[in-house]
Motif scaffolding. Structure first.
Motif, mmCIF file in Angstrom:
data_model
loop_
_atom_site.group_PDB
_atom_site.id
_atom_site.type_symbol
_atom_site.label_atom_id
_atom_site.label_comp_id
_atom_site.label_asym_id
_atom_site.label_seq_id
_atom_site.Cartn_x
_atom_site.Cartn_y
_atom_site.Cartn_z
ATOM 1 N N UNK B 76 0.751 -1.262 0.062
ATOM 2 C CA UNK B 76 0.228 -0.039 0.031
ATOM 3 C C UNK B 76 0.874 1.134 -0.061
ATOM 4 N N UNK B 77 2.159 1.390 0.379
ATOM 5 C CA UNK B 77 2.901 2.201 0.909
ATOM 6 C C UNK B 77 3.374 2.690 -0.517
ATOM 7 N N UNK B 78 4.019 1.397 -1.373
ATOM 8 C CA UNK B 78 4.454 1.900 -2.746
ATOM 9 C C UNK B 78 3.450 2.630 -3.563
ATOM 10 N N UNK B 79 2.144 1.831 -3.419
ATOM 11 C CA UNK B 79 0.989 2.339 -4.372
ATOM 12 C C UNK B 79 0.868 3.751 -4.113
ATOM 13 N N UNK B 80 0.854 4.197 -2.727
ATOM 14 C CA UNK B 80 0.567 5.420 -2.324
ATOM 15 C C UNK B 80 1.762 6.374 -3.040
ATOM 16 N N UNK B 81 2.853 5.932 -2.734
ATOM 17 C CA UNK B 81 4.018 6.902 -3.471
ATOM 18 C C UNK B 81 3.910 7.075 -5.029
ATOM 19 N N UNK B 82 3.517 5.798 -5.498
ATOM 20 C CA UNK B 82 3.375 6.214 -7.080
ATOM 21 C C UNK B 82 2.259 6.834 -7.555
ATOM 22 N N UNK B 83 1.050 6.696 -6.756
ATOM 23 C CA UNK B 83 -0.183 7.607 -6.898
ATOM 24 C C UNK B 83 0.364 9.118 -6.944
ATOM 25 N N UNK B 84 1.104 9.331 -5.765
ATOM 26 C CA UNK B 84 1.424 10.791 -5.538
ATOM 27 C C UNK B 84 2.264 11.362 -6.577
ATOM 28 N N UNK B 85 3.354 10.622 -7.252
ATOM 29 C CA UNK B 85 3.871 10.861 -8.327
ATOM 30 C C UNK B 85 3.180 11.179 -9.614
ATOM 31 N N UNK B 86 2.360 9.910 -9.646
ATOM 32 C CA UNK B 86 1.466 10.320 -11.171
ATOM 33 C C UNK B 86 0.612 11.521 -11.033
ATOM 34 N N UNK B 87 0.001 11.774 -9.805
ATOM 35 C CA UNK B 87 -0.963 12.931 -9.565
ATOM 36 C C UNK B 87 -0.277 14.249 -9.768
ATOM 37 N N UNK B 88 1.006 14.059 -8.833
ATOM 38 C CA UNK B 88 1.615 15.386 -9.140
ATOM 39 C C UNK B 88 2.013 15.903 -10.370
ATOM 40 N N UNK B 89 2.421 14.763 -11.519
ATOM 41 C CA UNK B 89 2.714 14.953 -12.703
ATOM 42 C C UNK B 89 1.523 15.763 -13.630
ATOM 43 N N UNK B 90 0.280 15.525 -13.010
ATOM 44 C CA UNK B 90 -0.916 15.944 -13.575
ATOM 45 C C UNK B 90 -1.518 17.189 -13.159
ATOM 46 N N UNK B 91 -0.840 17.643 -11.830
ATOM 47 C CA UNK B 91 -1.180 18.849 -11.434
ATOM 48 C C UNK B 91 -1.839 18.549 -10.241
ATOM 49 N N UNK B 92 -2.105 17.404 -9.641
ATOM 50 C CA UNK B 92 -3.030 17.282 -8.531
ATOM 51 C C UNK B 92 -2.324 16.932 -7.269
ATOM 52 N N UNK B 93 -2.876 17.357 -6.082
ATOM 53 C CA UNK B 93 -2.365 17.003 -5.007
ATOM 54 C C UNK B 93 -2.982 15.765 -4.246
ATOM 55 N N UNK B 94 -2.319 15.098 -3.530
ATOM 56 C CA UNK B 94 -2.960 14.113 -2.620
ATOM 57 C C UNK B 94 -3.129 14.237 -1.123
ATOM 58 N N UNK B 95 -4.454 14.046 -0.753
ATOM 59 C CA UNK B 95 -4.457 14.158 0.674
ATOM 60 C C UNK B 95 -4.629 12.771 1.226
ATOM 61 N N UNK B 96 -3.761 12.434 2.351
ATOM 62 C CA UNK B 96 -3.785 11.184 2.756
ATOM 63 C C UNK B 96 -4.669 10.903 3.953
ATOM 64 N N UNK B 97 -5.772 10.078 3.805
ATOM 65 C CA UNK B 97 -6.635 9.846 5.086
ATOM 66 C C UNK B 97 -6.703 8.359 5.334
ATOM 67 N N UNK B 98 -7.138 7.909 6.590
ATOM 68 C CA UNK B 98 -7.343 6.800 7.059
ATOM 69 C C UNK B 98 -8.623 6.632 7.758
#
Lengths: 344, 344
Positions: B76-98
Motif C-alpha cells: 500500500x505504501x508503494x502504491x501511495x508513493x506512485x499515486x502521488x507521483x502520477x497525480x503530481x505530474x498531472x497537477x494534482x495534490x494528494x491528501x492522505x486519510x485513513x
DNA sequence: GCTGCCTCTGTAAATGTTTACACAACAGGC
DNA sequence: GCCTGTTGTGTAAACATTTACAGAGGCAGC
C-alpha cells in the motif's frame, strides 16, 4: 448545491445565524438551532470547504513532506500514519507530498512541491527523510512553520537546535551495547558508515559503553556509498576475514543488520549460538527473521504524534521556535542475541 | 500579501490579463507577459490556492483513503508513493486519510473522514485496503468519483466489475505453480485462507495448474482468523505433521510465506534443498531473507500509476464507469525455490 | 471599402463563508 | 425610570480569482 443562503431561507433565519449554529460559535437559541439543523438535513447541505478556509484564513491542513521521492521506509510510513491520526483528532487534514533534489545531487537546486508555493495551501509542514538544510531556508522564506523528524542534516557539524524531534541515538546505542556486555560479550563490533550523523551518534554511544568497560571499539565504519543491506553483508564478510572475529555485531540500523544476517546465514554461522546480532530502529519487517532480530525501539508512533503536536503548537505563532526534543529509546532483547560461545 | 490586483496595477494591465498570462490561457502579447512576470517577481506574488480552487470549481486534489487506520503494508505504501507521483505530474495534490469501521466490526457504521463530507474538498478518491462495499455507496451518495485498488470485497460472491484495478491472482498463481512443477515438484501444498477472495483466486490458479498436471491439490486453506505470519507457521507445522510432507509450499502471500519460513528454519529444514517455498506479492521486505524468497510480482508502482490515471479519466465525467482492469503478474524465481530432493 | 477573422485587452459578474457591528429585547440593580 | 449587561438575531462587508463577454485594432480576401 445548497448553500448557507438556502439553509437560512428554509429555516427562516439569517445566514449569520446558520453559520453560528453550524460552528457552535456565539449565541443562539436552541429552538432556532433545531430549525437550522432540520433545514440542513432536508437540503443535504454540505459546507464548501474552500470558502471556509478562506474566511477563516486557515487551511487546517498540514503537509507531510518526504525528502525522498523514490523510497519510503517503514519507519517513515509509521510516522506518517500516526501524524495523520493525531492531526485528524485536532481537526486537521494531511496532504502527502514528496520531492527530489532536481539534479539528483544532494544540495542542488530544489523544486518545492507546487502546493507549498501557493499562498495558504497548508498551515505547516512536517519533514521526514530530509537531509539538506536549504529546504528549511526555503520554507522559512515562505513563512511556513515546520518541524523535522530526526536530526539528520549532513555536511554540518551542528545539529538542529529547534523544531525537530529525534530519538536518543547515543543513549539507545549505549544501552544496546550494555545489553551485549551484560550477556558476556567482550569482542563487540560496530557496523555503519560514521560519516552519516545518525550512525556517528550511535557509534558514539557504542564507543562510550565499550571504553567504560575497558574494551576496545572496532568494526566497519567506512564510507562505501552502497545500499545498507549490501553494506551489512560486505562488512560482515570483512569482519570474519580479518583477525579474530567478534562474538557480537551491533549494526547501525536494522537494514544493515539484515545484511549481516544474510552473510552469517550464508556461512552457516548460527545466530545467536555462534554470533549475537543487534540492530537499531525496530523496523517491523525485520522482526520476522528467525530468531527475531534484537533491536532498539524508537517508538515510531509516538514520534509521529509528537511531531504533529509540536507543529500544531507553532501554528499562529509566527517565529516561535520550539527547542528540539529527544525521545528515549528502548532495547528489545530478542532471540538474535545470547551469551557468547565461550560463556556456554 | 500581494494579489492579482496589485500585480495588474504594477504591470499596468487588467487583472484578466494577469490571470491569462499566469495560467497561459487565451491570447496575450509576449511583451505584456514579460511586464506581468516582472511585476510578479518584484512583488513576490503567490496566488491564493483557495480562490483558485473556488473559481475553477475544482480542488485539483485527490484523497488516498486507507481502510485500515492501524496498519499499512509496504505494498500500500508503494502504491501511495506512485499515486502521488502520477497525480503530481498531472497537477494534482494528494491528501492522505485513513479510517476505521467505527465499532471495529466489519460492515458496521462508518464515519468518513470529515474532509470528504465537505463540498469540493477533493475531486476524487483512491481506495486501498477497503474490504466492505458500504463505503463505496457512501462515496456514490456524495457524488465522489473513486477507484479501488484490489478487488477484495468480502462477504459477496460478486467482484467489482468497474472502477478497480487488480492484478491477475489466478494467472499469477497458475504461473507460480507451473514454475514449481517445471522444477520437478509433484507434491505442492497451498497455504492460505480461501474464505478471503484474493486467496480463493490464487488457490484457483494453483488448483488449475495442479489438475492439468494430473496432480492432487492439497494444503491448508481453513479460516483461522489469526495474523498471516502465524497462519503460515501453524500451517507449516500441520503440513509437516500429517501424512507425507510436500516438497514445495506455495503460500497465499509473502507474509504467510514468512511464517512458513519461520517454522522451516525452526525445524532445520533447509530451503530450497529440502523444501521449496514460493510467496505472492513480492513485498520488498521479504526479499532479504536468505536465500531470497521467490514470489509473484504484482508491479506495485505500475498499479499506483494506473489507479491515478483511471481516476483522472473519471473526473468531470459524472457517472462514467470504467471497466475493471487486471494487470499481469510475473513470477520471480529466486533462491527459495529449487528442484525437489528426489530429483537431485 | 467592406467583411470577417484573428489577436489582444478590459469590464464585470460570480463564487459561499465568516465575522464585525448594530440592534432589539429583556432582566436586574440602583 | 434609567442604566448596564446578557442574549439572540440580522445586515453587510470582505475575501482573490477565473471567465464570459464586449470591444478595439489589424489584416487578408474579396
Amino acid at each position: 448545491m445548497a448553500t448557507v443562503r438556502d439553509v437560512a431561507r428554509r429555516a427562516g433565519v439569517s445566514i449569520a445565524t446558520v453559520s453560528r449554529v453550524l460552528n457552535g460559535s456565539g449565541y443562539f437559541d436552541e429552538a432556532t438551532a433545531r430549525k437550522v439543523r432540520k433545514a440542513v438535513e432536508e437540503l443535504g447541505y454540505r459546507p464548501n470547504i474552500h470558502w471556509r478556509r478562506l474566511s477563516r484564513q486557515a487551511s487546517q491542513t498540514v503537509c507531510f513532506l518526504l525528502g525522498n521521492r523514490d523510497a519510503m521506509n517503514s519507519m517513515q510510513m509509521k510516522v506518517l500514519m500516526s501524524c495523520e491520526r493525531a492531526l485528524n483528532e485536532a481537526g486537521f487534514d494531511l496532504v502527502f507530498a514528496s520531492f527530489r533534489y532536481s539534479a539528483g545531487v544532494p544540495g542542488s537546486r530544489l523544486d518545492l512541491p507546487r502546493l507549498l508555493v501557493h499562498q495558504g495551501a497548508v498551515d505547516g509542514v512536517i519533514l521526514a527523510g530530509v537531509h539538506y538544510s536549504n529546504l528549511l531556508e526555503a520554507l522559512s522564506r515562505l513563512k511556513l512553520p515546520y518541524v523535522v523528524m530526526g536530526n539528520t542534516f549532513v555536511g554540518t557539524r551542528d545539529e538542529l537546535k529547534t523544531d525537530s524531534i529525534t530519538y536518543d541515538d547515543v543513549a539507545g546505542a549505549y544501552e544496546a551495547t550494555q545489553c551485549l556486555l551484560r550477556l558476556g560479550h567482550r569482542r563487540i563490533a560496530f557496523v555503519g558508515d560514521v560519516s552519516l550523523p545518525w550512525f556517528r551518534r550511535r557509534h558514539g554511544g557504542y564507543s562510550l559503553a565499550m571504553s567504560r568497560a575497558g574494551l576496545e571499539a572496532f568494526g566497519v565504519t567506512a564510507s562505501w556509498e552502497i545500499r545498507n543491506i549490501d553494506y551489512g553483508q560486505l562488512a560482515a564478510a570483512e569482519l570474519l576475514r580479518d583477525g579474530p572475529p567478534p562474538t557480537a555485531i551491533f549494526a547501525g540500523n536494522d537494514e544493515i543488520a539484515a545484511g549481516v544476517w544474510k552473510e552469517l546465514v550464508k556461512r552457516r554461522i548460527e545466530i545467536p549460538r555462534q554470533m549475537s546480532l543487534m540492530g537499531f530502529g525496530d523496523r517491523e519487517e525485520f522482526s520476522l527473521l528467525e530468531p527475531p532480530l534484537a533491536s532498539v525501539s524508537v517508538f515510531q508512533e509516538r514520534l509521529g504524534a509528537e511531531l504533529a503536536q509540536m507543529l500544531l503548537a507553532k501554528l499562529g505563532r509566527p517565529g516561535l521556535r520550539i527547542p528540539a526534543r529527544t525521545l528515549p529509546c528502548k532495547v528489545l532483547e530478542r532471540g538474535s542475541v545470547g551469551p557468547p560461545p565461550a560463556a556456554r
